[in-house]
Scaffold this active site. Structure first.
Site, PDB file in Angstrom:
ATOM      1  N   ARG A  82      40.977  50.791  36.584  1.00  0.00           N
ATOM      2  CA  ARG A  82      39.561  50.410  37.441  1.00  0.00           C
ATOM      3  C   ARG A  82      39.974  49.292  38.377  1.00  0.00           C
ATOM      4  O   ARG A  82      39.339  49.456  39.337  1.00  0.00           O
ATOM      5  CB  ARG A  82      38.278  49.954  36.266  1.00  0.00           C
ATOM      6  CG  ARG A  82      37.192  49.635  37.184  1.00  0.00           C
ATOM      7  CD  ARG A  82      36.049  49.263  36.061  1.00  0.00           C
ATOM      8  NE  ARG A  82      34.667  49.531  36.813  1.00  0.00           N
ATOM      9  CZ  ARG A  82      33.730  48.534  36.907  1.00  0.00           C
ATOM     10  NH1 ARG A  82      33.769  47.561  36.196  1.00  0.00           N
ATOM     11  NH2 ARG A  82      32.716  48.935  37.616  1.00  0.00           N
ATOM     12  N   HIS A 106      39.157  49.471  42.210  1.00  0.00           N
ATOM     13  CA  HIS A 106      38.277  48.518  43.169  1.00  0.00           C
ATOM     14  C   HIS A 106      38.992  47.897  44.360  1.00  0.00           C
ATOM     15  O   HIS A 106      38.204  47.725  45.454  1.00  0.00           O
ATOM     16  CB  HIS A 106      37.835  47.312  42.188  1.00  0.00           C
ATOM     17  CG  HIS A 106      36.646  47.952  41.292  1.00  0.00           C
ATOM     18  ND1 HIS A 106      35.905  46.654  40.747  1.00  0.00           N
ATOM     19  CD2 HIS A 106      36.052  48.676  40.818  1.00  0.00           C
ATOM     20  CE1 HIS A 106      34.894  47.316  40.074  1.00  0.00           C
ATOM     21  NE2 HIS A 106      34.950  48.639  40.022  1.00  0.00           N
ATOM     22  N   GLY A 156      41.047  48.662  51.508  1.00  0.00           N
ATOM     23  CA  GLY A 156      42.211  49.516  51.161  1.00  0.00           C
ATOM     24  C   GLY A 156      43.007  48.834  49.946  1.00  0.00           C
ATOM     25  O   GLY A 156      42.515  47.950  49.453  1.00  0.00           O
ATOM     26  N   ASP A 193      45.196  46.746  48.891  1.00  0.00           N
ATOM     27  CA  ASP A 193      45.746  45.511  49.399  1.00  0.00           C
ATOM     28  C   ASP A 193      45.919  44.475  48.738  1.00  0.00           C
ATOM     29  O   ASP A 193      46.088  43.245  48.915  1.00  0.00           O
ATOM     30  CB  ASP A 193      45.078  45.275  51.094  1.00  0.00           C
ATOM     31  CG  ASP A 193      43.753  44.855  50.444  1.00  0.00           C
ATOM     32  OD1 ASP A 193      43.006  44.884  49.621  1.00  0.00           O
ATOM     33  OD2 ASP A 193      43.307  43.839  51.455  1.00  0.00           O
ATOM     34  N   SER A 211      43.554  42.891  47.341  1.00  0.00           N
ATOM     35  CA  SER A 211      42.536  42.014  47.422  1.00  0.00           C
ATOM     36  C   SER A 211      41.973  41.342  46.322  1.00  0.00           C
ATOM     37  O   SER A 211      41.141  40.444  45.977  1.00  0.00           O
ATOM     38  CB  SER A 211      41.519  42.343  48.643  1.00  0.00           C
ATOM     39  OG  SER A 211      40.828  43.594  48.175  1.00  0.00           O
ATOM     40  N   ASN A 270      31.904  42.734  38.296  1.00  0.00           N
ATOM     41  CA  ASN A 270      33.429  42.255  37.711  1.00  0.00           C
ATOM     42  C   ASN A 270      33.600  42.074  36.409  1.00  0.00           C
ATOM     43  O   ASN A 270      34.437  41.856  35.895  1.00  0.00           O
ATOM     44  CB  ASN A 270      33.821  41.022  38.500  1.00  0.00           C
ATOM     45  CG  ASN A 270      33.111  39.816  38.007  1.00  0.00           C
ATOM     46  OD1 ASN A 270      32.184  40.195  37.156  1.00  0.00           O
ATOM     47  ND2 ASN A 270      33.416  38.665  38.275  1.00  0.00           N
ATOM     48  N   HIS A 314      36.429  58.051  34.010  1.00  0.00           N
ATOM     49  CA  HIS A 314      35.497  57.519  32.705  1.00  0.00           C
ATOM     50  C   HIS A 314      35.509  57.989  31.402  1.00  0.00           C
ATOM     51  O   HIS A 314      34.867  57.863  30.522  1.00  0.00           O
ATOM     52  CB  HIS A 314      34.044  57.698  33.380  1.00  0.00           C
ATOM     53  CG  HIS A 314      33.808  56.541  34.558  1.00  0.00           C
ATOM     54  ND1 HIS A 314      32.928  56.965  35.169  1.00  0.00           N
ATOM     55  CD2 HIS A 314      34.348  55.509  34.901  1.00  0.00           C
ATOM     56  CE1 HIS A 314      32.789  55.930  36.293  1.00  0.00           C
ATOM     57  NE2 HIS A 314      33.877  55.173  35.834  1.00  0.00           N
ATOM     58  N   THR A 315      36.821  58.644  31.208  1.00  0.00           N
ATOM     59  CA  THR A 315      37.181  58.981  29.937  1.00  0.00           C
ATOM     60  C   THR A 315      37.976  57.894  29.170  1.00  0.00           C
ATOM     61  O   THR A 315      38.036  57.799  27.858  1.00  0.00           O
ATOM     62  CB  THR A 315      38.241  60.165  30.047  1.00  0.00           C
ATOM     63  OG1 THR A 315      38.513  60.681  28.560  1.00  0.00           O
ATOM     64  CG2 THR A 315      39.476  59.770  30.531  1.00  0.00           C
ATOM     65  N   ASP A 362      33.607  57.094  26.270  1.00  0.00           N
ATOM     66  CA  ASP A 362      33.857  58.295  25.299  1.00  0.00           C
ATOM     67  C   ASP A 362      34.302  58.040  24.091  1.00  0.00           C
ATOM     68  O   ASP A 362      34.763  57.224  23.909  1.00  0.00           O
ATOM     69  CB  ASP A 362      34.132  59.717  26.065  1.00  0.00           C
ATOM     70  CG  ASP A 362      35.510  59.879  26.051  1.00  0.00           C
ATOM     71  OD1 ASP A 362      36.261  59.341  25.312  1.00  0.00           O
ATOM     72  OD2 ASP A 362      36.118  60.459  27.068  1.00  0.00           O
TER      73      ASP A 362
HETATM   74  C1  HEM Z   1      32.355  57.416  41.308  1.00  0.00           C
HETATM   75  C2  HEM Z   1      31.570  56.066  41.367  1.00  0.00           C
HETATM   76  C3  HEM Z   1      31.918  55.096  40.181  1.00  0.00           C
HETATM   77  C4  HEM Z   1      31.040  54.344  39.896  1.00  0.00           C
HETATM   78  C5  HEM Z   1      29.613  54.341  40.070  1.00  0.00           C
HETATM   79  C6  HEM Z   1      31.592  53.588  38.674  1.00  0.00           C
HETATM   80  C7  HEM Z   1      30.889  52.792  37.871  1.00  0.00           C
HETATM   81  C8  HEM Z   1      31.523  52.051  36.649  1.00  0.00           C
HETATM   82  C9  HEM Z   1      30.761  51.391  35.852  1.00  0.00           C
HETATM   83  C10 HEM Z   1      29.346  50.760  36.142  1.00  0.00           C
HETATM   84  C11 HEM Z   1      31.777  50.932  34.720  1.00  0.00           C
HETATM   85  C12 HEM Z   1      31.332  50.051  33.694  1.00  0.00           C
HETATM   86  C13 HEM Z   1      31.687  48.381  34.021  1.00  0.00           C
HETATM   87  C14 HEM Z   1      31.141  47.740  32.865  1.00  0.00           C
HETATM   88  O1  HEM Z   1      29.887  47.609  32.577  1.00  0.00           O
HETATM   89  O2  HEM Z   1      31.982  47.035  32.281  1.00  0.00           O
HETATM   90  C15 HEM Z   1      33.078  51.594  35.164  1.00  0.00           C
HETATM   91  C16 HEM Z   1      33.854  51.555  34.084  1.00  0.00           C
HETATM   92  C17 HEM Z   1      35.163  52.063  34.621  1.00  0.00           C
HETATM   93  N1  HEM Z   1      35.393  52.893  35.621  1.00  0.00           N
HETATM   94 FE1  HEM Z   1      34.304  53.426  37.247  1.00  0.00          FE
HETATM   95  N2  HEM Z   1      33.079  53.883  38.667  1.00  0.00           N
HETATM   96  C18 HEM Z   1      33.204  54.984  39.627  1.00  0.00           C
HETATM   97  C19 HEM Z   1      34.537  55.529  39.797  1.00  0.00           C
HETATM   98  C20 HEM Z   1      35.685  55.121  39.254  1.00  0.00           C
HETATM   99  C21 HEM Z   1      36.783  55.434  39.530  1.00  0.00           C
HETATM  100  C22 HEM Z   1      37.310  56.456  40.823  1.00  0.00           C
HETATM  101  C23 HEM Z   1      37.686  55.043  38.764  1.00  0.00           C
HETATM  102  C24 HEM Z   1      39.247  55.205  38.694  1.00  0.00           C
HETATM  103  C25 HEM Z   1      40.009  56.126  39.061  1.00  0.00           C
HETATM  104  C26 HEM Z   1      36.953  54.321  37.566  1.00  0.00           C
HETATM  105  C27 HEM Z   1      37.620  53.958  36.571  1.00  0.00           C
HETATM  106  C28 HEM Z   1      36.681  53.107  35.681  1.00  0.00           C
HETATM  107  C29 HEM Z   1      37.037  52.666  34.446  1.00  0.00           C
HETATM  108  C30 HEM Z   1      38.671  53.042  33.794  1.00  0.00           C
HETATM  109  C31 HEM Z   1      36.357  52.072  33.752  1.00  0.00           C
HETATM  110  C32 HEM Z   1      36.432  51.477  32.428  1.00  0.00           C
HETATM  111  C33 HEM Z   1      36.912  50.103  32.657  1.00  0.00           C
HETATM  112  C34 HEM Z   1      37.233  49.034  31.350  1.00  0.00           C
HETATM  113  O3  HEM Z   1      36.926  49.614  30.232  1.00  0.00           O
HETATM  114  O4  HEM Z   1      37.696  48.028  31.505  1.00  0.00           O
HETATM  115  N3  HEM Z   1      35.889  54.561  38.030  1.00  0.00           N
HETATM  116  N4  HEM Z   1      32.863  52.211  36.125  1.00  0.00           N
HETATM  117  C1  LIG Z   2      32.593  37.419  37.405  1.00  0.00           C
HETATM  118  O1  LIG Z   2      31.663  36.743  38.025  1.00  0.00           O
HETATM  119  C2  LIG Z   2      30.991  35.867  37.596  1.00  0.00           C
HETATM  120  C3  LIG Z   2      30.066  35.225  38.301  1.00  0.00           C
HETATM  121  O2  LIG Z   2      30.432  35.060  39.730  1.00  0.00           O
HETATM  122  C4  LIG Z   2      32.086  34.616  37.334  1.00  0.00           C
HETATM  123  O3  LIG Z   2      31.371  33.459  36.496  1.00  0.00           O
HETATM  124  C5  LIG Z   2      33.075  35.122  36.052  1.00  0.00           C
HETATM  125  O4  LIG Z   2      34.148  34.267  35.819  1.00  0.00           O
HETATM  126  C6  LIG Z   2      33.892  36.551  36.702  1.00  0.00           C
HETATM  127  N1  LIG Z   2      34.462  37.049  35.718  1.00  0.00           N
HETATM  128  C7  LIG Z   2      35.934  37.333  35.913  1.00  0.00           C
HETATM  129  C8  LIG Z   2      36.422  38.266  34.900  1.00  0.00           C
HETATM  130  O5  LIG Z   2      36.401  37.427  36.951  1.00  0.00           O
END
Ligand code: HEM
Ligand SMILES: *[C@@H]1O[C@H](CO)[C@@H](O)[C@H](O)[C@H]1NC(C)=O
Ligand SMILES: *[C@@H]1O[C@H](CO)[C@@H](O)[C@H](O)[C@H]1NC(C)=O
Ligand SMILES: *[C@@H]1O[C@H](CO)[C@@H](O)[C@H](O)[C@H]1NC(C)=O
Length: 317
Positions: free
Chosen positions: A60, A64, A70, A72, A74, A92, A189-190, A242
């Site tokens: 993820r 981001h 890009g 980079d 960031s 975040n 999202h698997t 999942d």
């Molecule tokens: C299509 C648009 C996308 C949206 C709207 C989206 C949104 C989100 C959201 C809301 C979460 C949960 C964050 C949380 O509540 O902690 C998430 C998790 C995640 N996303 Fe996406 N995502 C998108 C695309 C992607 C893409 C393209 C990838 C990677 C190729 C990705 C990989 C992941 C992964 C691996 C997680 C789990 C992160 C973790 O467990 O630390 N997502 N995403």
């Molecule tokens: C996420 O953002 C919040 C609010 O700006 C900050 O307090 C927190 O430390 C950030 N978490 C991480 C993992 O960077």
């Protein structure tokens, strides 16, 4: 001009748009740092053996990174002085495991100082994360440069889990990515975990006529409600993406078909004929998903950005 030339020109334009100034190559570190990929792979493997949530976090993080300025690095910069960086911006909460990239960078610097960008290290680590989880391997194009800017406000440029297909499509096409890339990459999202805040809009006061999003399977909505009973409470609560959330399989597409997926943005893939066809295809064939995912990851990770090779991933030089 024949059809072939037109097609070639179009694909070249798209290529040059998505890779802006510097072009990436497969053998970029062949002479200058031949062991870089095995060094990064080892750091990611060791971290994963201690913490199973690392692969999802790194995948993820790379997404981001690439969607803002890009690929980079960031996303890796720390806030400094008056500047609040991306990693301290709103979406975040699931960004963690930065220490893995910082550790990999240290290990790489010890062998080839000043050569390998943090953006490249993150791209390798994301690929390694997928491989370690049983997903496909791909050859990561190399030679990204690190950027010098990271702003928390720019995390607003990321797609939201409440987006519909046209909003998702627009967000992806701005980065040179197609609807096919969108459907394939959503399969990420698997892996991993989501906090209640990312889907609570679907289970509490959804709209004026429905408390719960009717596209959610009612039994699944009920279990989500038991995990997230009150809106904006229990900030750390949430649920795995999942049931096999450390395995890079095609379960996510099966869940979409069962209406048991967390985000509206994922469920929305059933609302257009083309995206629906692809969801069925990937739900039926893990192999087709893996092939498409690897191809789209190469496109995602080739969106170019930066200017320098950072010494420390947390700070500009
Ligand atoms: C299509 C648009 C996308 C949206 C709207 C989206 C949104 C989100 C959201 C809301 C979460 C949960 C964050 C949380 O509540 O902690 C998430 C998790 C995640 N996303 Fe996406 N995502 C998108 C695309 C992607 C893409 C393209 C990838 C990677 C190729 C990705 C990989 C992941 C992964 C691996 C997680 C789990 C992160 C973790 O467990 O630390 N997502 N995403
Ligand atoms: C996420 O953002 C919040 C609010 O700006 C900050 O307090 C927190 O430390 C950030 N978490 C991480 C993992 O960077
Ligand atoms: C998607 O959402 C946008 C913004 O809310 C809206 O203008 C558009 O009509 C929606 N598209 C579809 C296909 O629902
Ligand atoms: C609430 O959402 C459902 C499902 O998307 C829709 O059918 C209904 O028209 C919506 N109600 C309002 C008032 O927008």
């Amino acid at each position: 001009m024949g059809l072939m030339q037109v097609a070639l020109l179009c694909s070249l334009t798209i290529l040059s748009l998505s890779s802006l100034s510097n072009s990436l190559s497969s053998n970029y570190y062949h002479k200058s740092c031949p062991k870089v990929e095995s060094i990064v792979a080892k750091v990611v493997r060791d971290a994963t053996s201690r913490d199973k949530t690392v692969p999802a976090a790194l995948l993820r993080m790379h997404f981001h990174d690439c969607f803002i300025r890009g690929c980079d690095g960031s996303v890796l910069l720390e806030s400094r002085g008056g500047n609040k960086a991306e990693r301290d911006g709103p979406p975040n909460r699931s960004l963690h495991a930065f220490y893995v990239i910082e550790g990999a960078k240290k290990a790489v610097e010890a062998v080839c100082p000043g050569i390998v960008s943090c953006a490249d290290i993150l791209a390798f680590a994301a690929r390694d994360s997928v491989v370690l989880s049983g997903g496909p391997r791909w050859d990561v194009p190399k030679g990204r440069k690190d950027g010098r800017t990271s702003r928390a406000t720019e995390t607003a440029l990321l797609p939201s889990p409440t987006f519909n297909v046209s909003q998702l499509q627009k967000s992806f096409s701005l980065r040179g990515l197609s609807v096919d890339d969108l459907v394939a990459l959503t399969g990420a999202h698997t892996l991993g975990f989501s906090h209640c805040s990312s889907f609570q809009n679907r289970i509490h006061n959804f709209n004026s006529t429905h408390d719960v999003d009717p596209t959610l399977r009612p039994s699944f909505a009920a279990s989500l409600k038991s995990i997230c009973p009150v809106k904006n409470k229990a900030k750390n609560a949430g649920i795995s993406m999942d049931p096999s959330s450390t395995t890079f399989d095609n379960t996510h597409y099966k869940l979409i078909l069962q209406r048991k997926t967390l985000f509206s943005s994922d469920q929305a893939l059933l609302t257009t004929p083309h995206t629906k066809t692809l969801v069925y295809k990937f739900a039926t064939s893990k192999k087709a998903f893996h092939t498409a995912f690897a191809k789209s990851m190469i496109k995602l990770s080739s969106i170019n950005g930066g200017q320098e090779v950072r010494k420390d991933c947390r700070f500009v030089n």
